[in-house]
Design a protein around this motif. Structure first.
Motif, PDB file in Angstrom:
ATOM      1  N   MET A 189       0.853  -1.181   0.000  1.00  0.00           N
ATOM      2  CA  MET A 189       0.000   0.000   0.000  1.00  0.00           C
ATOM      3  C   MET A 189       0.890   1.233   0.000  1.00  0.00           C
ATOM      4  SD  MET A 189      -3.347  -0.434   0.071  1.00  0.00           S
ATOM      5  CE  MET A 189      -4.590  -1.671   0.484  1.00  0.00           C
ATOM      6  N   MET A 190       0.405   2.287  -0.630  1.00  0.00           N
ATOM      7  CA  MET A 190       1.103   3.568  -0.611  1.00  0.00           C
ATOM      8  C   MET A 190       0.343   4.528   0.286  1.00  0.00           C
ATOM      9  SD  MET A 190       1.939   6.282  -3.677  1.00  0.00           S
ATOM     10  CE  MET A 190       3.190   5.281  -4.491  1.00  0.00           C
ATOM     11  N   SER A 191       1.034   5.050   1.269  1.00  0.00           N
ATOM     12  CA  SER A 191       0.412   5.978   2.196  1.00  0.00           C
ATOM     13  C   SER A 191       0.341   7.375   1.593  1.00  0.00           C
ATOM     14  CB  SER A 191       1.209   6.009   3.502  1.00  0.00           C
ATOM     15  OG  SER A 191       0.506   6.682   4.506  1.00  0.00           O
ATOM     16  N   ALA A 192      -0.760   8.062   1.845  1.00  0.00           N
ATOM     17  CA  ALA A 192      -1.078   9.315   1.168  1.00  0.00           C
ATOM     18  C   ALA A 192      -0.306  10.507   1.734  1.00  0.00           C
ATOM     19  CB  ALA A 192      -2.579   9.569   1.255  1.00  0.00           C
ATOM     20  N   TYR A 193      -0.429  11.641   1.047  1.00  0.00           N
ATOM     21  CA  TYR A 193       0.197  12.885   1.489  1.00  0.00           C
ATOM     22  C   TYR A 193      -0.554  13.533   2.647  1.00  0.00           C
ATOM     23  CZ  TYR A 193       3.060  13.093  -2.780  1.00  0.00           C
ATOM     24  OH  TYR A 193       3.978  12.841  -3.771  1.00  0.00           O
ATOM     25  N   ASN A 194      -1.862  13.527   2.575  1.00  0.00           N
ATOM     26  CA  ASN A 194      -2.684  14.362   3.435  1.00  0.00           C
ATOM     27  C   ASN A 194      -2.733  13.879   4.880  1.00  0.00           C
ATOM     28  OD1 ASN A 194      -4.349  12.435   1.592  1.00  0.00           O
ATOM     29  ND2 ASN A 194      -5.461  12.502   3.524  1.00  0.00           N
ATOM     30  N   ARG A 195      -3.204  14.756   5.733  1.00  0.00           N
ATOM     31  CA  ARG A 195      -3.536  14.371   7.093  1.00  0.00           C
ATOM     32  C   ARG A 195      -4.914  13.703   7.104  1.00  0.00           C
ATOM     33  NH1 ARG A 195      -1.099  19.705   7.740  1.00  0.00           N
ATOM     34  NH2 ARG A 195       0.482  19.733   9.391  1.00  0.00           N
ATOM     35  N   VAL A 196      -5.112  12.791   8.007  1.00  0.00           N
ATOM     36  CA  VAL A 196      -6.413  12.190   8.247  1.00  0.00           C
ATOM     37  C   VAL A 196      -6.779  12.482   9.693  1.00  0.00           C
ATOM     38  CG1 VAL A 196      -7.805  10.086   8.207  1.00  0.00           C
ATOM     39  CG2 VAL A 196      -5.905  10.354   6.594  1.00  0.00           C
ATOM     40  N   GLN A 247       4.498   1.678   1.717  1.00  0.00           N
ATOM     41  CA  GLN A 247       5.471   2.640   1.213  1.00  0.00           C
ATOM     42  C   GLN A 247       4.884   4.038   1.293  1.00  0.00           C
ATOM     43  OE1 GLN A 247       7.245   2.218  -2.925  1.00  0.00           O
ATOM     44  NE2 GLN A 247       6.365   4.270  -3.086  1.00  0.00           N
ATOM     45  N   SER A 248       5.702   5.013   1.584  1.00  0.00           N
ATOM     46  CA  SER A 248       5.218   6.392   1.541  1.00  0.00           C
ATOM     47  C   SER A 248       5.046   6.827   0.094  1.00  0.00           C
ATOM     48  CB  SER A 248       6.212   7.327   2.233  1.00  0.00           C
ATOM     49  OG  SER A 248       7.356   7.526   1.421  1.00  0.00           O
ATOM     50  N   ASP A 249       4.081   7.702  -0.152  1.00  0.00           N
ATOM     51  CA  ASP A 249       4.097   8.408  -1.427  1.00  0.00           C
ATOM     52  C   ASP A 249       5.371   9.242  -1.439  1.00  0.00           C
ATOM     53  OD1 ASP A 249       3.410   9.441  -3.875  1.00  0.00           O
ATOM     54  OD2 ASP A 249       1.408  10.060  -3.288  1.00  0.00           O
ATOM     55  N   PHE A 250       5.766   9.712  -2.605  1.00  0.00           N
ATOM     56  CA  PHE A 250       7.044  10.413  -2.698  1.00  0.00           C
ATOM     57  C   PHE A 250       7.025  11.689  -1.863  1.00  0.00           C
ATOM     58  CE2 PHE A 250       8.089   7.154  -5.247  1.00  0.00           C
ATOM     59  CZ  PHE A 250       9.094   7.324  -6.184  1.00  0.00           C
ATOM     60  N   TRP A 251       7.813  11.669  -0.800  1.00  0.00           N
ATOM     61  CA  TRP A 251       7.929  12.757   0.169  1.00  0.00           C
ATOM     62  C   TRP A 251       6.695  12.915   1.060  1.00  0.00           C
ATOM     63  CZ3 TRP A 251       9.155  14.168  -5.065  1.00  0.00           C
ATOM     64  CH2 TRP A 251      10.518  14.077  -5.373  1.00  0.00           C
ATOM     65  N   SER A 252       5.857  11.902   1.155  1.00  0.00           N
ATOM     66  CA  SER A 252       4.745  11.994   2.105  1.00  0.00           C
ATOM     67  C   SER A 252       5.185  11.638   3.517  1.00  0.00           C
ATOM     68  CB  SER A 252       3.579  11.086   1.687  1.00  0.00           C
ATOM     69  OG  SER A 252       3.884   9.719   1.894  1.00  0.00           O
ATOM     70  N   CYS A 253       6.344  11.008   3.647  1.00  0.00           N
ATOM     71  CA  CYS A 253       6.884  10.705   4.973  1.00  0.00           C
ATOM     72  C   CYS A 253       7.264  12.014   5.658  1.00  0.00           C
ATOM     73  CB  CYS A 253       8.092   9.778   4.850  1.00  0.00           C
ATOM     74  SG  CYS A 253       8.836   9.327   6.431  1.00  0.00           S
ATOM     75  N   ARG A 254       6.885  12.181   6.924  1.00  0.00           N
ATOM     76  CA  ARG A 254       7.125  13.425   7.647  1.00  0.00           C
ATOM     77  C   ARG A 254       7.942  13.239   8.920  1.00  0.00           C
ATOM     78  NH1 ARG A 254       4.838  17.962   5.721  1.00  0.00           N
ATOM     79  NH2 ARG A 254       3.911  17.607   3.683  1.00  0.00           N
ATOM     80  N   SER A 255       8.397  12.016   9.163  1.00  0.00           N
ATOM     81  CA  SER A 255       9.133  11.753  10.391  1.00  0.00           C
ATOM     82  C   SER A 255       9.826  10.411  10.264  1.00  0.00           C
ATOM     83  CB  SER A 255       8.193  11.738  11.595  1.00  0.00           C
ATOM     84  OG  SER A 255       7.226  10.705  11.438  1.00  0.00           O
TER      85      SER A 255
END
Length: 735
Positions: A251-258, A285-293
């Motif tokens: 799965m690819m995790s999204a950019y936005n906050r939930v 996997q993170s979307d490209f640069w969706s990882c924040r920490s």
């Protein structure tokens, strides 16, 4: 090797020895995949583990990248240079001494897009995902996924980032072309078949973008506020189907906050729902640069950062381990999850030997898929199909994207570099020649400022037949300013539709658009962004080589005022509620898509599920059994479909359900069946409503039970050929 006192140096010596002897214990294919992954982890140093947590691209400042508008204003050469900076690095570095291959990742989901390599290798440019959904046919989805999986494997890639199963909450969302539809069941059914077909080629499929990444506007900052039952019954549902019905590997995790928490740090969606409830065994996997920490994301359930090591780098991971905000078991868990899937698909054993795609064969399949997904929206007086021998001169008129070359739509990272293309003029001339027509096809390219509209008007007046082409090519990174076509195309059509009575309009859209000129257009065919075989597909349909059978996958509104966000900036684009970032509230609840129009009593221009044909069909013999059930027994819906027209064609039988629970929309789609019939042929169709199916057709989310529950009451079963045309209905009582 598993001795806890073994040093990192000794581990490397052992690994080198194993490599020389060809006896890595994790390469024993008789062992379960997870056990192999665990054995590999036991042989890795901490530094090697950290190097496998992230992609290998040189870290860049994503906020310094040009905006979507700035990218669109660049020359094609400048765009290629910018994209080359990213596409060459879509991989994780291999570790030769451990036998870990370079892990190659390519984007999807509309073909093999931006992959690992420079330049990104060409592939078959398929019709957009929204077009595939318009086919309303799981078999088409299998063929579509088979091409993608085959080409991904042929090009030596390990991962295909797709399918995308976010929903079309608004028609202006920039990535609607990558997603299937506004309906969770249709999106899930098509996504499941695409996933299975991709993974049949030992390629990891990756569902995206998890979750509620239904807009591009401020996608790095926006927080989506959505009620739990809405999240479960609509937006999570197709992802749940990917996990349970397709055994998707990633799965690819999204950019936005939930609900205020970034999707890559949201333990509730990444762990509690995805793994604990659904049983997902793959990796995230993170979307490209969706990882924040670093620590927060890995602990929440994100397993792999792409495309670089902005967060999960050696310094951050070691510091987090030292201050105990991250545990080594969490690092191990992330890698075991990914390595397990790589072992599952034999990716450690497979050598990197890129092959040659069979462009001709795959193009022929793409042409068939495209011809079965176009939607005939209007056909006044039966003007279509056209007689190929009735015209001497045919002129194609429209703006450059739609008439100069094949409409290989969809900007951004999913864009495919096509192996070849069939432009509109050449494709139409080819089809006409094959039909024995002597007609000559020409074109006029209308400037975006309409400065040469008089030239187009003159050409339309002189031609025997006018084919107008218009539409929309959307892009990742930005939403559309409105549902109207760009570059004054509405004005262009208003002027040109009144010139010649022998005029047909072909739409090439990546999302539904407004059609203020619709009463002036005698015939409208929505062909979507077709990709490689554009010119052939459109001509096949216009001249009756193929009978159109597509259905509207996302409602066409008559006015922007009819859309759910009109007058509600809180619904879109969101408002700053004091936290410094936009908050989008899904306050419409379950009333999204056709459910919105029906719940509000708004008549759409073209409803969900609608689509005309060159033939006519009759439905008869409708039955629903049993009439009373315990809520666990499958319900059988039957109807006989007869082709009453003069040519072969296909109809899509659609079953909707009215749920007897307060707050539920009037109808929800629970079953489809596309049936192909020769002239005068009949066939009985059976659609099963199984309460235990992963799409929960009869269930609602129960806050007390924390689960889907079938409630007692009187359910209405609707059957027809669109969400609005459901002439047959019956009652089923759940006791």
């Amino acid at each position: 090797m598993n001795n806890e006192h073994t040093t990192d140096s000794e581990l490397n010596t052992l690994a080198h020895s194993d490599h020389r002897n060809g006896s890595f214990p994790w390469m024993d294919k008789s062992l379960p995949e997870r056990e192999r992954a665990e054995k590999l982890l036991a042989a890795m140093t901490l530094e090697q583990k950290i190097a496998q947590l992230h992609g290998a691209m040189e870290t860049i400042n994503i906020y310094a990248l040009p905006s979507a508008d700035e990218i669109n204003a660049m020359s094609s050469e400048e765009q290629e240079q910018l994209m080359a900076q990213i596409q060459v690095q879509r991989h994780v570095k291999g570790i030769e001494e451990l036998g870990i291959p370079r892990f190659r990742i390519t984007n999807g989901p509309v073909g093999v897009g931006m992959g690992d390599g420079h330049p990104s290798p060409p592939a078959t440019a398929l019709p957009m995902s929204i077009a595939l959904a318009a086919g309303f046919d799981p078999e088409l989805a299998r063929k579509y996924g088979d091409i993608i999986g085959s080409e991904t494997a042929t090009l030596g890639q390990h991962v295909l980032e797709g399918p995308g199963v976010c929903l079309h909450r608004t028609p202006i969302a920039g990535r609607n072309f990558e997603y299937f539809s506004e309906d969770p069941y249709l999106s899930g059914v098509m996504g499941v078949e695409v996933t299975k077909a991709i993974q049949n080629h030992n390629v990891i499929a990756m569902g995206k973008h998890y979750v509620v990444n239904d807009q591009e506007y401020e996608r790095f900052r926006t927080s989506v506020e959505v009620d739990e039952h809405v999240l479960r019954e609509l937006y999570l549902l197709p992802f749940e189907m990917l996990v349970k019905d397709a055994d998707i590997a990633a799965m690819m995790s999204a950019y936005n906050r939930v609900r205020g928490i970034y999707a890559t740090e949201n333990r509730y969606i990444l762990n509690d729902i995805l793994r604990d409830e659904w049983g997902f065994k793959g990796y995230v996997q993170s979307d490209f640069w969706s990882c924040r920490s670093c620590a927060a994301s890995l602990s929440a359930g994100m397993d792999h950062e792409m495309p670089d090591a902005k967060w999960c780098n050696e310094t951050n991971v070691k510091n987090a381990l030292e201050d105990t905000s991250l545990e080594i078991q969490t690092v191990n868990r992330a890698l075991v999850r990914r390595f397990t899937q790589m072992f599952r698909f034999g990716q450690f054993e497979r050598p990197y030997k890129p092959g040659v795609i069979d462009a001709k064969e795959h193009g022929a399949i793409s042409r068939k898929i495209g011809s079965e997904t176009a939607v005939l929206l209007k056909n006044e007086g039966g003007i279509l199909p056209l007689d190929p021998k009735a015209y001497r001169s045919i002129v194609i008129i429209g703006q450059s994207e739609f008439v100069d070359d094949a409409c290989n739509g969809g900007g951004g990272s999913s864009k495919v570099t096509p192996l070849y293309t069939v432009p509109p003029v050449e494709g139409m001339q080819d089809v006409l020649n094959g039909l024995g027509s002597s007609a000559l096809v020409s074109k006029v390219t209308v400037a975006k400022d309409l400065s040469n509209l008089e030239e187009a008007r003159s050409a339309a007046n002189e031609a025997d037949l006018v084919i107008l082409m218009a539409g929309l090519v959307a892009s990742e990174g930005a939403d559309l300013p409105s549902p109207n076509m760009l570059n004054n195309q509405n004005s262009m059509l208003e002027e040109l539709l009144k010139v010649n009575p022998h005029t047909v309009l072909v739409m090439k859209s990546s999302s539904p658009v407004l059609m203020p000129w619709i009463t002036k257009a005698p015939a409208v065919l929505e062909a979507w962004n077709q990709g490689t075989e554009d010119g052939h597909v459109v001509a096949d349909l216009l001249f009756g080589v193929v009978n159109p059978s597509g259905k509207v996958p996302t409602t066409y509104a008559a006015s922007e005022n009819d859309l759910l966000y009109s007058g509600h900036p809180d619904r879109y684009p969101g408002t700053d509620e004091g936290n410094g970032f936009p908050v989008i509230r899904y306050s419409e609840g379950l009333n999204m898509g056709y459910r919105w129009f029906q719940s509000q009593g708004i008549q759409p221009l073209f409803p969900f599920g609608f689509g005309l044909s060159y033939t006519s069909f009759e439905l008869s013999g409708f039955s629903v059994t049993p009439a009373q059930t315990d809520g666990k027994t499958p319900i059988m819906v039957k109807v006989t479909v007869t082709n009453k027209g003069k040519m072969a064609g296909a109809e899509v039988v659609q079953v909707y359900l009215g749920i007897p629970v307060t707050g539920q929309p009037p109808k929800r789609l629970v079953g489809i069946h596309k049936v192909f019939l020769e002239q005068e042929q009949s066939r009985e169709v059976t659609i099963t409503i199984d309460p235990s199916a992963t799409n929960h057709p009869m269930s609602v989310w129960d806050y007390c039970e924390r689960d889907f529950v079938v409630k007692a009451g009187e359910y209405t079963v609707y059957l027809g050929t669109s969400s609005e045309d459901t002439a047959f209905k019956a009652k089923v009582v759940v006791v």
